[in-house]
Design a protein around this motif. Structure first.
Motif, short mmCIF file in Angstrom:
data_model
loop_
_atom_site.label_atom_id
_atom_site.label_comp_id
_atom_site.label_asym_id
_atom_site.label_seq_id
_atom_site.Cartn_x
_atom_site.Cartn_y
_atom_site.Cartn_z
N LEU A 75 -5.60 13.05 -13.07
CA LEU A 75 -6.54 12.81 -11.97
C LEU A 75 -6.74 11.33 -11.72
N ASP A 76 -6.87 10.55 -12.79
CA ASP A 76 -7.01 9.09 -12.65
C ASP A 76 -5.79 8.49 -11.97
N LEU A 77 -4.61 8.98 -12.33
CA LEU A 77 -3.38 8.48 -11.71
C LEU A 77 -3.43 8.66 -10.20
N PHE A 78 -3.73 9.86 -9.76
CA PHE A 78 -3.74 10.12 -8.32
C PHE A 78 -4.90 9.43 -7.64
N ASP A 79 -6.05 9.34 -8.29
CA ASP A 79 -7.20 8.61 -7.72
C ASP A 79 -6.89 7.13 -7.55
N ASN A 80 -6.03 6.59 -8.39
CA ASN A 80 -5.67 5.17 -8.32
C ASN A 80 -4.42 4.91 -7.48
N GLY A 81 -3.92 5.93 -6.78
CA GLY A 81 -2.79 5.74 -5.88
C GLY A 81 -1.43 5.95 -6.49
N GLY A 82 -1.36 6.48 -7.71
CA GLY A 82 -0.08 6.74 -8.35
C GLY A 82 0.66 7.89 -7.70
N PHE A 83 1.96 7.94 -7.92
CA PHE A 83 2.80 8.97 -7.31
C PHE A 83 3.06 10.14 -8.25
N ASP A 84 3.44 9.84 -9.50
CA ASP A 84 3.75 10.91 -10.46
C ASP A 84 3.72 10.33 -11.86
N VAL A 121 12.31 12.96 -10.17
CA VAL A 121 11.06 12.30 -9.80
C VAL A 121 11.33 11.04 -9.00
N VAL A 122 12.30 10.25 -9.43
CA VAL A 122 12.61 9.00 -8.73
C VAL A 122 13.19 9.29 -7.35
N ARG A 123 14.07 10.27 -7.24
CA ARG A 123 14.62 10.64 -5.93
C ARG A 123 13.50 11.05 -4.98
N CYS A 124 12.56 11.82 -5.46
CA CYS A 124 11.43 12.24 -4.65
C CYS A 124 10.59 11.03 -4.23
N ALA A 125 10.38 10.09 -5.14
CA ALA A 125 9.62 8.89 -4.82
C ALA A 125 10.36 8.00 -3.81
N LEU A 126 11.69 7.95 -3.91
CA LEU A 126 12.47 7.13 -2.99
C LEU A 126 12.42 7.66 -1.56
N ASP A 127 12.42 8.96 -1.41
CA ASP A 127 12.45 9.55 -0.07
C ASP A 127 11.70 10.87 -0.06
N PHE A 166 11.26 16.85 0.07
CA PHE A 166 10.46 18.05 0.28
C PHE A 166 11.07 18.94 1.35
N HIS A 167 11.68 18.34 2.37
CA HIS A 167 12.33 19.13 3.40
C HIS A 167 13.50 19.92 2.81
N ALA A 168 14.29 19.28 1.96
CA ALA A 168 15.43 19.95 1.33
C ALA A 168 14.95 21.06 0.39
N ALA A 169 13.86 20.83 -0.32
CA ALA A 169 13.35 21.84 -1.25
C ALA A 169 12.80 23.04 -0.51
N ALA A 170 12.28 22.84 0.69
CA ALA A 170 11.71 23.95 1.46
C ALA A 170 12.79 24.76 2.17
N PRO A 203 0.79 -1.24 0.00
CA PRO A 203 0.00 0.00 0.00
C PRO A 203 0.82 1.29 0.00
N THR A 204 2.07 1.25 0.46
CA THR A 204 2.90 2.46 0.50
C THR A 204 3.77 2.61 -0.75
N LEU A 205 3.58 1.74 -1.71
CA LEU A 205 4.36 1.76 -2.95
C LEU A 205 4.17 3.09 -3.68
N ARG A 206 5.26 3.60 -4.24
CA ARG A 206 5.17 4.80 -5.08
C ARG A 206 5.35 4.36 -6.53
N ILE A 207 4.36 4.73 -7.36
CA ILE A 207 4.34 4.31 -8.76
C ILE A 207 4.42 5.54 -9.64
N VAL A 208 5.38 5.52 -10.57
CA VAL A 208 5.56 6.59 -11.54
C VAL A 208 5.23 6.03 -12.91
N LEU A 209 4.28 6.65 -13.59
CA LEU A 209 3.92 6.23 -14.94
C LEU A 209 4.79 6.93 -15.96
#
Length: 128
Positions: free
Chosen positions: A89-98, A112-118, A123-127, A72-78
């Motif tokens: 919208l369908d991607l995010f509604d179906n649990g996709g990441f990006d 994108v992959v770095r963001c999905a990995l951690d 997001f902390h570094a970007a802020a 359930p915590t899997l991050r999926i990039v199409l």
């Protein structure tokens, strides 16, 4: 934190670019030809990121649901040629990441992959 991704690429067209780009960034890539092979690998993983080629003709929402049922915590990039607002919208509604649109640049793929990995660290570094 996962340091590798599973790339579901039935066609090898993007595999060299993906493996080289992410490998150069220190991320391991396991390329598999089918969602079924990815599901087999996911059963043995605690935390993963999936790159899924959505242009293969297989219904990607079904694949996302199958992946997320195992993890359930899997991050999926199409990976896609084109996408409209409904696809996003369908991607995010179906649990996709990006979603990455082809042709994508290696730097975009890595970001994108770095963001999905951690996600929290990214997001902390970007802020900051």
């Amino acid at each position: 934190m996962a340091q590798s991704v599973i790339a579901v690429l039935p066609s090898p067209s993007d595999s060299t670019l993906i493996c080289h780009s992410l490998g150069h960034d220190g991320i391991g890539v396991r390329v598999v030809p089918s969602p079924e092979e990815a599901l087999r690998l996911l059963a043995a993983e605690e935390d993963s990121v999936i790159l899924y080629d959505a242009d293969t003709g297989q219904p990607w929402p079904d694949a996302l649901r199958r992946f997320l049922a195992i993890q359930p915590t899997l991050r999926i990039v199409l990976l896609m040629e084109s996408a409209g607002q409904k696809t996003w919208l369908d991607l995010f509604d179906n649990g996709g990441f990006d979603l990455l649109l082809r042709p994508f640049q290696p730097a975009d793929l890595c970001a994108v992959v770095r963001c999905a990995l951690d996600p929290p660290r990214f997001f902390h570094a970007a802020a900051a």
